[in-house]
Design an enzyme around this catalytic site. Structure first.
Site, PDB file in Angstrom:
ATOM      1  CE1 TYR A  88      -4.055   2.064   0.655  1.00 50.66           C
ATOM      2  CE2 TYR A  88      -2.756   2.904   2.398  1.00 50.66           C
ATOM      3  CZ  TYR A  88      -3.871   3.120   1.663  1.00 50.66           C
ATOM      4  OH  TYR A  88      -4.772   3.964   1.785  1.00 50.66           O
ATOM      5  CE  LYS A 101      -3.785   4.910  -1.312  1.00 49.49           C
ATOM      6  NZ  LYS A 101      -4.790   5.494  -2.571  1.00 49.49           N
TER       7      LYS A 101
END
Length: 301
Positions: free
Chosen positions: A157, A161
């Site tokens: 993640y 991001k």
């Protein structure tokens, strides 16, 4: 006093808008007059469209996965056929597959990147030339504190991001002459993705609707360009990627010298915020030239 933001006549696509942050974004944009395309999978998109229409707004559903490039392109073609323009894109869709890196399956790493990074790329690429042709566009990428600062168990993640920050920085440069402004939102919202991370009494303070004003600010006519705006619990912060003044060692540079001068290297006084990636090289050349000039003076003396 700043005039109220009016999005009448604007067409906005919000991905992952069937719930959580995306739903809150879609509701706010519609309340300010935008025609909102609610993208999500299943019946969730229909429910948000019904909610917007019940409040007097304009919306329609577009059901597809942002990871499916062909489906995204078809969505954009349909929107253009109906409305003739696309002014706003909120890249909000995302998933979590949290595990420590030692236990993480690389398939889950790839899946998270496909949805967050390629999903945003698919949607942005599909609207980009339209925005260039109409000389107007507002795009928001959804980054995260995980990417900016790291969080245990979120290597996939976090990587995704932070990749969106890099995409934002470059597209903000490329789109500027066409009045396409590209920014990042780093939200903290009480959504399904946050469940189990914070205790319920704290999580309840992070209402998704308290994040959405940041999105509205980033898609307004007078929006900034290439900023990272954090938002949560009604608070807002700007994140800046800075560079210290650093040290210049020149031709005599060694790893040992770097470590020896670490305090000077890490001194945050007079931090720089480079306008482009090339500014790093310019700064390093300037320091080298000053070092060489100083050495030349010393040699003469």
């Amino acid at each position: 006093m700043t005039s109220p933001i009016n999005l009448s006549g604007r067409v906005a696509i919000v991905t992952g808008a069937g719930g959580g942050l995306g739903r809150a974004h879609a509701l706010l944009l519609a309340s300010r007059g935008a025609q909102v395309i609610v993208n999500d999978l299943g019946d969730a998109a229909d429910a948000v469209v019904a909610e917007i229409r019940a409040a007097g707004g304009q919306a329609r559903a577009a059901k597809c996965s942002v990871a499916d490039a062909e489906a995204v392109q078809a969505m954009v073609v349909a929107v253009l056929a109906e409305f003739g323009r696309i002014d706003i894109l909120i890249n909000n869709a995302g998933i979590l597959r949290d595990k420590s890196f030692a236990k993480m399956d690389l398939a889950d790493f790839r899946l998270v990147l496909d949805v967050h990074v390629m999903g945003a790329a698919h949607c942005t690429h599909a609207v980009w030339n339209t925005m260039r042709a109409q000389n107007y566009g507002r795009i928001v990428m959804t980054t995260s504190c995980s990417g900016l600062y790291g969080n245990f168990g979120q290597a996939n993640y976090a990587a995704a991001k932070m990749a969106l920050v890099g995409m934002m920085q470059t597209l903000g440069i490329e789109g500027e002459k066409h009045d396409i402004r590209v920014n990042c939102l780093a939200p903290t919202g009480a959504t399904r993705m946050m469940e189990g991370i914070l205790p319920p009494e704290q999580l309840s303070k992070f209402k998704p609707e308290l994040v959405s004003p940041a999105v509205l600010a980033l898609v307004a006519e007078h929006a900034p360009n290439r900023v990272i705006l954090s938002a949560g619990a009604g608070s807002f912060e700007l994140v800046q990627l800075t560079m210290t003044q650093g040290i210049a060692l020149g031709e005599t540079a060694t790893a040992e010298a770097i470590l020896e001068h670490w305090d000077a290297l890490s001194d945050r006084n007079a931090d720089l915020v480079p306008a482009t990636g090339f500014d790093q090289a310019r700064h390093e050349l300037d320091k080298l030239e000053r070092l060489q000039a100083s050495a030349a003076v010393c040699a003469v003396e």
